[in-house]
Design a protein around this motif. Structure first.
Motif: not given
Length: 159
Positions: A17, A61, A89, A100
């Motif tokens: 991420k 998350p 998120e 997403i």
């Protein structure tokens, strides 16, 4: 003309991420504090918790909201198999909408009841109750997540 290649940080490689930004960190802190203050007796609000997803890879998350959990400090858990009620998120500048939404689809397929898309640059949050079905909240709105009963004044989150 020289081509620029953007380096992916060790953080991004390890976690899969984007690197959080100042705005991301600030909004995440505000959400954690507001949610914990209002719902501490009935919900457990956790940041950066690994979820063991039915379909690999696992997901992390920014914030996961559970019904009140019993925390056992003698026996830690490294990956939750129980899905949260809500996955939150916070979008980073380098993330795409498609990225997403793919996460949200995975969350809903795994049993998450609601997903929040937090957009710091718009000072807004979209609350998804199903894949593709959402309500948009901005400015001084009171966010209402009908599936969990959570209500938050956005002026507290983005001020």
């Amino acid at each position: 003309m020289e081509a620029t290649i953007e380096q992916v940080s060790a953080y991004e490689l390890e976690r899969g991420k984007p690197m959080p930004t100042l705005n991301h960190a600030y909004v995440q802190k505000n959400l954690l504090v507001s949610l914990d203050y209002r719902y501490r007796k009935t919900l457990t609000v956790l940041s950066e918790l690994n979820l063991s997803m039915p379909e690999r890879p696992d997901a992390v998350p920014d914030i996961a909201i559970y019904p009140k959990l019993q925390i056992d400090f003698l026996h830690d858990v490294t990956s939750m198999t129980q899905m949260p009620l809500t996955a939150i998120e916070i979008v980073s500048p380098s993330q795409s909408d498609a990225e997403i939404l793919a996460k949200f689809e995975r969350y809903f397929n795994a049993g998450v009841q609601s997903c929040w898309l937090v957009m710091p640059s718009f000072q807004a949050i979209s609350v998804y109750s199903a894949f593709g079905k959402y309500r948009f909240f901005s400015e001084n709105d009171t966010l209402t997540d009908a599936l969990t009963g959570i209500e938050l004044n956005l002026s507290e989150i983005f001020s």
